[in-house]
Design an enzyme around this catalytic site. Structure first.
Site, PDB file in Angstrom:
ATOM      1  N   CYS A 105       0.821  -1.212   0.000  1.00 55.63           N
ATOM      2  CA  CYS A 105       0.000   0.000   0.000  1.00 55.63           C
ATOM      3  C   CYS A 105       0.852   1.257   0.000  1.00 55.63           C
ATOM      4  O   CYS A 105       0.341   2.348  -0.182  1.00 55.63           O
ATOM      5  CB  CYS A 105      -0.896   0.054   1.221  1.00 55.63           C
ATOM      6  SG  CYS A 105      -2.025  -1.309   1.323  1.00 55.63           S
ATOM      7  N   CYS A 157      -3.080   9.177   6.261  1.00 52.15           N
ATOM      8  CA  CYS A 157      -1.914   8.972   7.121  1.00 52.15           C
ATOM      9  C   CYS A 157      -2.323   9.091   8.594  1.00 52.15           C
ATOM     10  O   CYS A 157      -1.831   8.341   9.444  1.00 52.15           O
ATOM     11  CB  CYS A 157      -0.827  10.005   6.825  1.00 52.15           C
ATOM     12  SG  CYS A 157      -0.142   9.855   5.178  1.00 52.15           S
TER      13      CYS A 157
END
Lengths: 296, 402
Positions: A35, A106
């Site tokens: 990813c 994030c």
């Protein structure tokens, strides 16, 4: 180049608490190398008080992934596990003075690592129920998977529906072509075809009074945070999708005013499930431009 | 030392001589080249000169084969859509899996409109599968479109040969040569290439100017219809200053062709060798035996490209990356995936692209700066321990979801 805040850059250039942690008793691993980002959060928890004595991280990822990890360790140090579980991805983003919409995942990864590490300490298994797809709406950081799932779950059939339920497409509108494509695909699954002229299904409407109460409630929840910095916020008026507020004390005229308003607007949008614009009134009305910038 | 710019495949610095040549066309030479009076006439002559300069650079047989457009993307779209409109009975196109989005996004869109798109794959070095390409050529294909050189790795496709094959099968051939023009000698008159796209800002001309080369008697349908500019093949008042700039830039590119393929190539080779000698678990991607002289794409395993770029930038070095994070998408570059570069490396690719402005001292500095940056990020990586990657990174790092 990304528009990273100074704080993001600072935490990326000088990450706090990086590297393995000796004596860690709660470890959370999330993400994967395929990813493009992976985070290991290591906690040293005092078994008696359940307080986090130390927190370290190791991250494979971009600048904001490293900065989010660094921020997360700083936030949770000294917290009890229950307090730490209350930390949201927005808290991580706020700590860093905001993240670009493409990078909000994030901060989501940080929150997930925290949940995983706490689960690991408590001997529980933690499983993630959130799958991420390609980013469609850049104004509100909404990805394709969320849009698809929402269309399916609520039998939506228009772009306006999608905006009402997910906020996607409620900003600059550049992603409407992408939303139409998703609609066409999902509608085809249930044997219908996408009709651009169809009328939106009326959103689950909140009565006027309930809506105002919700706005008041949300602003009440935000106030303690601002008061801690010797600021405050007051609700002045509501007119359609415009919510007029007044920033007080240290907030008024503060350089961060636009950022604060952006955060307030985001919280209100989430609480109301509709797109609203927070407009400051009073001496510092110029910050309105700043508030708009957070939506586009 | 000032900032070091090694991102010339993204865009180049406009040559100061080019800017100087353009200036009069913003001021006193403002006429419309189509006008009958002397204001227009002089400007028309300047456009004619620029057309000849571009013709020389790409070795076109006739100057009328040069059509000025607004950019490389417009040239690509014009070429592919023209082939489809001129041959409505042909419903297929062939391209590669590693094209620039200017071609790939268009192809994807055409698929939605009912066209069939064949995407020819590449091997681990980015070399095209010629057998697969041959097998896709048929009377149903309107156009074969392949880049001359890859923007990420610099890998060169044998487009001259591929154009011959297309020609034998009666298929039109277009090449996106945006990265190749100005870096490789090109002589279109001796090839079977029907259409070629180039972009000014990749060869020290300004942004906003491109060219579509259209071989004489290739069937054509314009994208923009309107006035008679560019012989009716691209309507719209000419961007005269940029055309003049591109003309001079083409002439300068031809002058520097040998320099590009000797000095620039040597500096590129030194840069790559200097980095690889010091950094373990790193390798050059693409076809290192057949690539642009200015490009080196290096994969650094177990770290992420955007983080590398940010630290390079802090040290005044500009490069680019195929990592997912630099584009805001979740997947690393389609070029790296098509080459089968493992995910452990694909996220950590960095492209260094030089130009004739690059200096030896700059290369030395980059060779010094890169290894500690890589070491620093690996120290943060959960896949790395001490001076090497974990033996079985998949097992050592076992996330509860992936």
């Amino acid at each position: 180049m990304w528009d990273y805040s100074e704080k993001v850059k600072e935490h990326f250039y000088n990450p706090r608490n990086a590297g393995p942690l000796d004596g860690a008793n709660g470890i959370g691993d999330v993400g994967s190398i395929s990813c493009g980002d992976a985070l290991r959060l290591m906690l040293k928890v005092d078994p008696d008080s359940e307080r986090i004595l130390d927190a370290h991280f190791q991250t494979f990822g971009c600048g904001s992934a490293i900065a989010s990890s660094s921020a997360l360790t700083e936030i949770v140090k000294g917290m009890t596990l229950d307090e730490a579980l209350g930390v949201s991805n927005q808290d991580i983003a706020d700590y860093l003075d905001g993240l670009p919409p493409e990078k909000m995942h994030c901060s989501v990864m940080g929150r997930e690592a925290l949940q995983a590490a706490v689960a690991n300490y408590r001997g529980e298994t933690w499983s993630d129920d959130h799958e991420e797809g390609a980013l469609v709406c850049k104004c509100f950081a909404i990805d394709a998977v969320l849009i698809e799932d929402t269309i399916r779950a609520n039998q939506l059939s228009t772009v306006e529906d999608v905006t009402n339920y997910t906020k996607a497409g409620g900003g600059c509108a550049a992603c409407h072509e992408g939303i139409e494509e998703i609609l066409a695909r999902v509608l085809a699954e249930r044997g219908e075809s996408f009709d651009p002229t169809a009328k939106a299904t009326p959103a689950p409407a909140m009565g006027n009074l309930a809506r105002i109460r919700k706005i008041e409630q949300t602003i009440e929840q935000i106030r303690p945070t601002l008061q801690r910095d010797r600021g405050d916020i007051e609700l002045i008026d509501v007119d359609g999708n415009k919510i007029f507020v007044s920033l007080k004390g240290a907030c008024s005229g503060c350089q961060m005013e636009a950022v604060t308003l952006g955060g307030v607007q985001q919280k209100l949008i989430e609480a109301l499930g509709e797109f609203v614009k927070v407009v400051p009134v009073g001496a510092h009305a110029h910050a309105r431009d700043g508030a708009c910038a957070t939506e586009a | 030392m000032g900032p070091i710019y090694l991102d010339n495949n993204a865009t180049t610095q406009c040559d100061p001589r080019v800017i100087e040549a353009m200036m009069p066309y913003f001021t006193e030479q403002f006429g419309n080249p189509s006008s009958m009076h002397s204001f227009g006439n002089k400007v028309g002559l300047a456009v004619k000169k620029a057309r000849a300069q571009v013709q020389t650079l790409i070795g076109a047989e006739h100057d009328s084969e040069v059509i000025f457009t607004s950019c490389g993307t417009e040239s690509d779209s014009t070429a592919i859509l023209s082939a489809l409109r001129a041959q409505p009975e042909r419903k297929e196109i062939i391209t590669s899996a590693v094209e620039h989005p200017a071609v790939l996004s268009l192809a994807e869109h055409l698929e939605k409109e009912g066209y069939t798109v064949h995407r020819v794959g590449v091997d681990g070095k980015g070399r095209i599968d010629l057998d697969d390409y041959r097998s896709k050529l048929s009377a149903n294909v309107a156009v074969a479109s392949f880049m001359w050189a890859n923007n990420e790795t610099g890998t060169i496709f044998p487009v001259e040969h591929m154009a011959e094959l297309a020609h034998e099968a009666g298929v039109m051939f277009h090449t996106d040569a945006v990265q190749a023009v100005g870096k490789l000698p090109i002589d279109l008159a001796s090839t079977k290439i029907d259409m070629l796209s180039l972009s000014g800002h990749k060869l020290h001309a300004p942004k906003g100017i491109g060219v579509l080369y259209l071989k004489r008697s290739t069937r054509f349908r314009p994208l923009l219809r309107g006035g008679h500019q560019e012989r009716g093949r691209r309507a719209g008042t000419e961007n005269v200053p940029a055309i003049v700039g591109l003309g001079l830039a083409a002439e300068l590119a031809l002058e520097h062709m040998a320099f590009e393929n000797t000095t620039v190539r040597r500096m590129r080779d030194q840069l790559q060798a200097g980095i690889l000698a010091q950094v373990p678990n790193a390798f050059a991607t693409g076809d290192v035996d057949s690539r642009l002289p200015n490009t080196a794409n290096i994969a650094f395993e177990y770290i992420e490209g955007e983080a590398i770029l940010l630290l390079l930038n802090k040290d005044g070095i500009a490069a680019s990356s195929g990592s997912a994070c630099t584009s805001g998408s979740l997947e690393p570059s389609h070029v790296m995936r098509a080459m089968g570069i493992p995910y452990t490396a694909a996220h950590g690719t960095v492209r260094f692209s030089l130009s004739r402005h690059t200096r030896d001292c700059e290369i030395e500095r980059v060779i010094q700066v890169v290894p500690p940056i890589v070491a620093r990020l690996r120290k943060l990586s959960p896949y790395w321990a001490g001076d090497k990657p974990l033996a079985e990174p998949d097992k050592a790092f076992a996330p509860s979801y992936a």
